[in-house]
Write a protein that holds these residues in place. Structure first.
Motif, PDB file in Angstrom:
ATOM      1  N   ASP A 114      -4.760   2.223  -2.293  1.00  0.00           N
ATOM      2  CA  ASP A 114      -3.380   2.071  -4.076  1.00  0.00           C
ATOM      3  C   ASP A 114      -3.007   3.484  -4.432  1.00  0.00           C
ATOM      4  O   ASP A 114      -4.402   5.044  -4.443  1.00  0.00           O
ATOM      5  CB  ASP A 114      -4.682   1.901  -4.998  1.00  0.00           C
TER       6      ASP A 114
ATOM      7  N   ASP B 172      -2.901  -2.080  -1.539  1.00  0.00           N
ATOM      8  CA  ASP B 172      -1.976  -2.089  -2.384  1.00  0.00           C
ATOM      9  C   ASP B 172      -0.771  -2.313  -1.916  1.00  0.00           C
ATOM     10  O   ASP B 172      -0.023  -2.315  -1.034  1.00  0.00           O
ATOM     11  CB  ASP B 172      -1.407  -1.434  -3.654  1.00  0.00           C
ATOM     12  N   LEU B 173       0.576  -2.691  -2.395  1.00  0.00           N
ATOM     13  CA  LEU B 173       1.875  -3.147  -2.341  1.00  0.00           C
ATOM     14  C   LEU B 173       3.085  -1.661  -2.380  1.00  0.00           C
ATOM     15  O   LEU B 173       3.571  -1.778  -0.743  1.00  0.00           O
ATOM     16  CB  LEU B 173       2.807  -4.447  -1.585  1.00  0.00           C
ATOM     17  N   ASP B 174       2.758  -1.285  -3.114  1.00  0.00           N
ATOM     18  CA  ASP B 174       3.296  -0.722  -4.448  1.00  0.00           C
ATOM     19  C   ASP B 174       2.938   0.649  -3.535  1.00  0.00           C
ATOM     20  O   ASP B 174       2.072   1.370  -4.779  1.00  0.00           O
ATOM     21  CB  ASP B 174       3.523  -0.658  -5.858  1.00  0.00           C
TER      22      ASP B 174
ATOM     23  N   THR C  24      -2.764  -6.792  -5.452  1.00  0.00           N
ATOM     24  CA  THR C  24      -0.579  -6.595  -5.600  1.00  0.00           C
ATOM     25  C   THR C  24      -0.921  -7.260  -7.271  1.00  0.00           C
ATOM     26  O   THR C  24      -1.899  -8.321  -7.651  1.00  0.00           O
ATOM     27  CB  THR C  24      -0.389  -6.717  -4.912  1.00  0.00           C
TER      28      THR C  24
ATOM     29  N   LYS D 242      -4.090  -8.898  -8.879  1.00  0.00           N
ATOM     30  CA  LYS D 242      -5.284  -7.392  -9.243  1.00  0.00           C
ATOM     31  C   LYS D 242      -5.880  -7.476 -10.525  1.00  0.00           C
ATOM     32  O   LYS D 242      -6.937  -7.008 -11.372  1.00  0.00           O
ATOM     33  CB  LYS D 242      -4.383  -6.160  -9.993  1.00  0.00           C
TER      34      LYS D 242
END
Length: 215
Positions: A8, A54-56, A82, A104
């Motif tokens: 993350d 995490d995606l971002d 996420t 989250k």
């Protein structure tokens, strides 16, 4: 001891996750990564059981990391963590081989439950994920499942697949069908091979998408 990796880009969030892990006796954080590139490099030197992804993230995002990690680490439990709750995104990531998908703001209790389920059963779907998959996958494809010409699903395999989709554990399936745990695992392995998916979560995705199981 379950080995955990955290990827993350927000340091404060990573520290919060590590603090949560430290409160659970059977969990150990083996490494943290602040971006996808760092994650892929760290994975060459560590063997976590579960990855909280995490995606971002910068450099290499979580989506690309998932695509690269799944073929290399087929037994790695990958939990997407996420803020994105879009049903199409949930369905897509599960198709790519994610084992679970959590927001989250998930409670610590559900978070721990998800890790245990991913380790023991290979997947964890909460109500949000189940609904998102129904919305994102159902009716997406009307074709029959793609199997080898000489292969079809047996009646017993369909029974096992139905129970997997109802989120029965392997032990519960064995008891319900009066077969051994080992036999259940054999059917699950055959289903994964026949349907051409990556893991148990993929079986559920395929069953919904192809209409193999009535939902």
């Amino acid at each position: 001891m379950i080995k955990i990796a955290i990827a993350d880009d927000h340091k404060l969030f990573r520290e919060g996750l590590r603090f949560l892990m430290d409160q659970m006796d059977d969990l150990e954080v083996v490494f943290e990564a602040s971006n996808g590139k760092e994650l892929l490099e760290q994975m060459e030197n560590h063997e976590p059981d579960v990855l909280l992804l995490d995606l971002d993230m910068p450099e290499v995002d979580g989506l690309e990391a998932l695509k690269q990690l799944r073929p290399k680490f087929p037994n790695l439990g990958i939990i997407i963590l996420t803020m994105h709750s879009d049903s199409k995104m949930v369905a897509y990531l599960m198709e790519l081989g994610a084992n679970s998908y959590l927001l989250k703001d998930t409670s610590p209790e559900e978070f721990r439950k998800a890790i245990s389920s991913v380790i023991q059963e290979g997947f964890y779907f909460n109500k949000m994920v189940s609904q998102a998959m129904l919305t994102g996958l159902k009716g997406q494809s009307k074709k029959k499942p793609t199997l080898n010409d000489t292969e079809t699903l047996t009646t017993r395999e369909i029974e096992v697949l139905e129970l997997i989709c109802q989120e029965y554990t392997a032990k519960e399936i064995a008891e319900k069908l009066f077969i051994s745990h080992r036999t259940v695992e054999g059917h699950r392995k055959n289903l994964i091979e026949k349907l051409g998916v990556k893991n148990t979560a993929g079986l559920i995705v395929k069953a919904i998408k192809e209409g193999i199981i009535e939902v």
